[in-house]
Motif scaffolding. Structure first.
Motif, PDB file in Angstrom:
ATOM      1  N   LYS A   1      15.116 -12.642   1.824  1.00  0.00           N
ATOM      2  CA  LYS A   1      15.178 -11.239   1.417  1.00  0.00           C
ATOM      3  C   LYS A   1      13.816 -10.778   0.921  1.00  0.00           C
ATOM      4  O   LYS A   1      13.122 -11.513   0.228  1.00  0.00           O
ATOM      5  N   VAL A   2      13.495  -9.550   1.269  1.00  0.00           N
ATOM      6  CA  VAL A   2      12.285  -8.906   0.780  1.00  0.00           C
ATOM      7  C   VAL A   2      12.717  -7.596   0.140  1.00  0.00           C
ATOM      8  O   VAL A   2      13.446  -6.819   0.759  1.00  0.00           O
ATOM      9  N   ALA A   3      12.286  -7.352  -1.083  1.00  0.00           N
ATOM     10  CA  ALA A   3      12.640  -6.109  -1.775  1.00  0.00           C
ATOM     11  C   ALA A   3      11.377  -5.426  -2.266  1.00  0.00           C
ATOM     12  O   ALA A   3      10.577  -6.024  -2.986  1.00  0.00           O
ATOM     13  N   ALA A   4      11.211  -4.185  -1.848  1.00  0.00           N
ATOM     14  CA  ALA A   4      10.103  -3.357  -2.334  1.00  0.00           C
ATOM     15  C   ALA A   4      10.663  -2.399  -3.364  1.00  0.00           C
ATOM     16  O   ALA A   4      11.575  -1.621  -3.060  1.00  0.00           O
ATOM     17  N   GLN A   5      10.141  -2.474  -4.580  1.00  0.00           N
ATOM     18  CA  GLN A   5      10.577  -1.595  -5.652  1.00  0.00           C
ATOM     19  C   GLN A   5       9.607  -0.421  -5.731  1.00  0.00           C
ATOM     20  O   GLN A   5       8.400  -0.618  -5.877  1.00  0.00           O
ATOM     21  N   VAL A   6      10.160   0.793  -5.628  1.00  0.00           N
ATOM     22  CA  VAL A   6       9.336   1.994  -5.542  1.00  0.00           C
ATOM     23  C   VAL A   6       9.746   2.973  -6.641  1.00  0.00           C
ATOM     24  O   VAL A   6      10.932   3.122  -6.945  1.00  0.00           O
ATOM     25  N   ASP A   7       8.764   3.643  -7.207  1.00  0.00           N
ATOM     26  CA  ASP A   7       9.030   4.693  -8.183  1.00  0.00           C
ATOM     27  C   ASP A   7       9.993   5.707  -7.563  1.00  0.00           C
ATOM     28  O   ASP A   7       9.783   6.160  -6.438  1.00  0.00           O
ATOM     29  N   ALA A   8      11.049   6.032  -8.288  1.00  0.00           N
ATOM     30  CA  ALA A   8      12.087   6.920  -7.753  1.00  0.00           C
ATOM     31  C   ALA A   8      11.528   8.265  -7.297  1.00  0.00           C
ATOM     32  O   ALA A   8      11.985   8.824  -6.302  1.00  0.00           O
ATOM     33  N   GLY A   9      10.515   8.763  -7.975  1.00  0.00           N
ATOM     34  CA  GLY A   9       9.914  10.035  -7.615  1.00  0.00           C
ATOM     35  C   GLY A   9       9.138  10.005  -6.310  1.00  0.00           C
ATOM     36  O   GLY A   9       8.897  11.044  -5.702  1.00  0.00           O
ATOM     37  N   LYS A  10       8.754   8.829  -5.865  1.00  0.00           N
ATOM     38  CA  LYS A  10       7.973   8.679  -4.631  1.00  0.00           C
ATOM     39  C   LYS A  10       8.811   8.135  -3.477  1.00  0.00           C
ATOM     40  O   LYS A  10       8.362   8.100  -2.341  1.00  0.00           O
ATOM     41  N   PHE A  11      10.021   7.700  -3.773  1.00  0.00           N
ATOM     42  CA  PHE A  11      10.845   7.041  -2.762  1.00  0.00           C
ATOM     43  C   PHE A  11      11.195   7.961  -1.595  1.00  0.00           C
ATOM     44  O   PHE A  11      11.202   7.536  -0.440  1.00  0.00           O
ATOM     45  N   GLY A  12      11.499   9.210  -1.874  1.00  0.00           N
ATOM     46  CA  GLY A  12      11.915  10.150  -0.834  1.00  0.00           C
ATOM     47  C   GLY A  12      10.906  10.289   0.287  1.00  0.00           C
ATOM     48  O   GLY A  12      11.266  10.326   1.468  1.00  0.00           O
ATOM     49  N   ALA A  13       9.638  10.336  -0.054  1.00  0.00           N
ATOM     50  CA  ALA A  13       8.589  10.452   0.966  1.00  0.00           C
ATOM     51  C   ALA A  13       8.544   9.206   1.842  1.00  0.00           C
ATOM     52  O   ALA A  13       8.371   9.294   3.064  1.00  0.00           O
TER      53      ALA A  13
ATOM     54  N   ALA B   1       0.811  -1.222   0.000  1.00  0.00           N
ATOM     55  CA  ALA B   1       0.000   0.000   0.000  1.00  0.00           C
ATOM     56  C   ALA B   1       0.843   1.270   0.000  1.00  0.00           C
ATOM     57  O   ALA B   1       0.302   2.372  -0.149  1.00  0.00           O
ATOM     58  N   VAL B   2       2.153   1.154   0.133  1.00  0.00           N
ATOM     59  CA  VAL B   2       3.027   2.329   0.120  1.00  0.00           C
ATOM     60  C   VAL B   2       2.886   3.020  -1.239  1.00  0.00           C
ATOM     61  O   VAL B   2       2.930   2.375  -2.289  1.00  0.00           O
ATOM     62  N   ASP B   3       2.711   4.342  -1.209  1.00  0.00           N
ATOM     63  CA  ASP B   3       2.551   5.110  -2.431  1.00  0.00           C
ATOM     64  C   ASP B   3       3.786   4.962  -3.315  1.00  0.00           C
ATOM     65  O   ASP B   3       4.905   5.225  -2.870  1.00  0.00           O
ATOM     66  N   GLY B   4       3.581   4.520  -4.540  1.00  0.00           N
ATOM     67  CA  GLY B   4       4.674   4.381  -5.495  1.00  0.00           C
ATOM     68  C   GLY B   4       5.248   2.986  -5.614  1.00  0.00           C
ATOM     69  O   GLY B   4       6.121   2.754  -6.452  1.00  0.00           O
ATOM     70  N   VAL B   5       4.774   2.034  -4.792  1.00  0.00           N
ATOM     71  CA  VAL B   5       5.305   0.665  -4.879  1.00  0.00           C
ATOM     72  C   VAL B   5       4.931   0.065  -6.229  1.00  0.00           C
ATOM     73  O   VAL B   5       3.769   0.055  -6.622  1.00  0.00           O
ATOM     74  N   LYS B   6       5.939  -0.412  -6.933  1.00  0.00           N
ATOM     75  CA  LYS B   6       5.749  -1.063  -8.225  1.00  0.00           C
ATOM     76  C   LYS B   6       5.672  -2.578  -8.072  1.00  0.00           C
ATOM     77  O   LYS B   6       4.958  -3.252  -8.799  1.00  0.00           O
ATOM     78  N   ASP B   7       6.471  -3.102  -7.137  1.00  0.00           N
ATOM     79  CA  ASP B   7       6.555  -4.551  -6.984  1.00  0.00           C
ATOM     80  C   ASP B   7       7.175  -4.874  -5.628  1.00  0.00           C
ATOM     81  O   ASP B   7       7.960  -4.096  -5.099  1.00  0.00           O
ATOM     82  N   VAL B   8       6.789  -6.009  -5.080  1.00  0.00           N
ATOM     83  CA  VAL B   8       7.412  -6.540  -3.865  1.00  0.00           C
ATOM     84  C   VAL B   8       7.805  -7.975  -4.178  1.00  0.00           C
ATOM     85  O   VAL B   8       6.990  -8.739  -4.696  1.00  0.00           O
ATOM     86  N   SER B   9       9.062  -8.316  -3.885  1.00  0.00           N
ATOM     87  CA  SER B   9       9.510  -9.682  -4.147  1.00  0.00           C
ATOM     88  C   SER B   9      10.155 -10.268  -2.902  1.00  0.00           C
ATOM     89  O   SER B   9      10.682  -9.548  -2.066  1.00  0.00           O
ATOM     90  N   ARG B  10      10.068 -11.580  -2.809  1.00  0.00           N
ATOM     91  CA  ARG B  10      10.721 -12.301  -1.719  1.00  0.00           C
ATOM     92  C   ARG B  10      11.673 -13.299  -2.346  1.00  0.00           C
ATOM     93  O   ARG B  10      11.311 -14.007  -3.285  1.00  0.00           O
TER      94      ARG B  10
END
Length: 149
Positions: free
Chosen positions: A102-114, A83-92
């Motif tokens: 390992k868990v990796a949340a991939q987030v749009d670079a423009g939304k990552f800062g927030a 539900a994080v704004d900008g999340v494109k994908d979550v992988s385990r």
């Protein structure tokens, strides 16, 4: 004589498919990169996605109980993570050889800062869950860029 007549046709056809003609020097990637608001680290190293990874080592003891518990901990926070704004994908990722979880949340670079400013929720909750699991060790987090090639 017939072969001499066909030579120009063969050569022009071959040139049409040569790399210098078929793929422009700067290619579609450069135009796509600009259109997708890419960030450039250095020439040729662009990205539009930043990933936050949480990782740990699990133990094979007790029929891999720590691995099962780590998965349960992930399941408990997964909806919040997605539900994080900008999340494109979550992988385990699980490695049975080196015992990585390992868990990796991939987030749009423009939304990552927030997300970063907010403390990467639900990171703290998830890492605390991992710390409470017997057999889990080397709990770490890392931020990196990621791109599909």
């Amino acid at each position: 004589m017939k072969s001499l007549t066909l030579l120009p046709i063969i050569l022009s056809t071959a040139l049409a498919f040569s790399p210098t003609t078929a793929v422009p020097r700067f290619g579609v990637r450069a135009a796509t990169s600009t259109a997708r608001n890419m960030i450039t680290i250095t020439e040729g190293v662009d990205f539009d996605t930043i990933a936050r990874e949480w990782r740990c080592k699990w133990s094979p003891d007790g029929d891999k109980a720590s691995l099962a518990a780590a998965q349960t901990a992930l399941t408990e926070v997964l909806a919040d993570l997605k539900a994080v704004d900008g999340v494109k994908d979550v992988s385990r990722t699980v490695c049975g050889g080196c015992l990585d979880f390992k868990v990796a949340a991939q987030v749009d670079a423009g939304k990552f800062g927030a997300w970063e400013e907010a403390g990467f929720p639900p990171e703290e909750s998830f890492l605390e869950k991992l710390k409470g699991i017997e057999g889990i060790s080397l709990i770490e987090s890392q931020t990196f860029t990621i791109m599909k090639c």
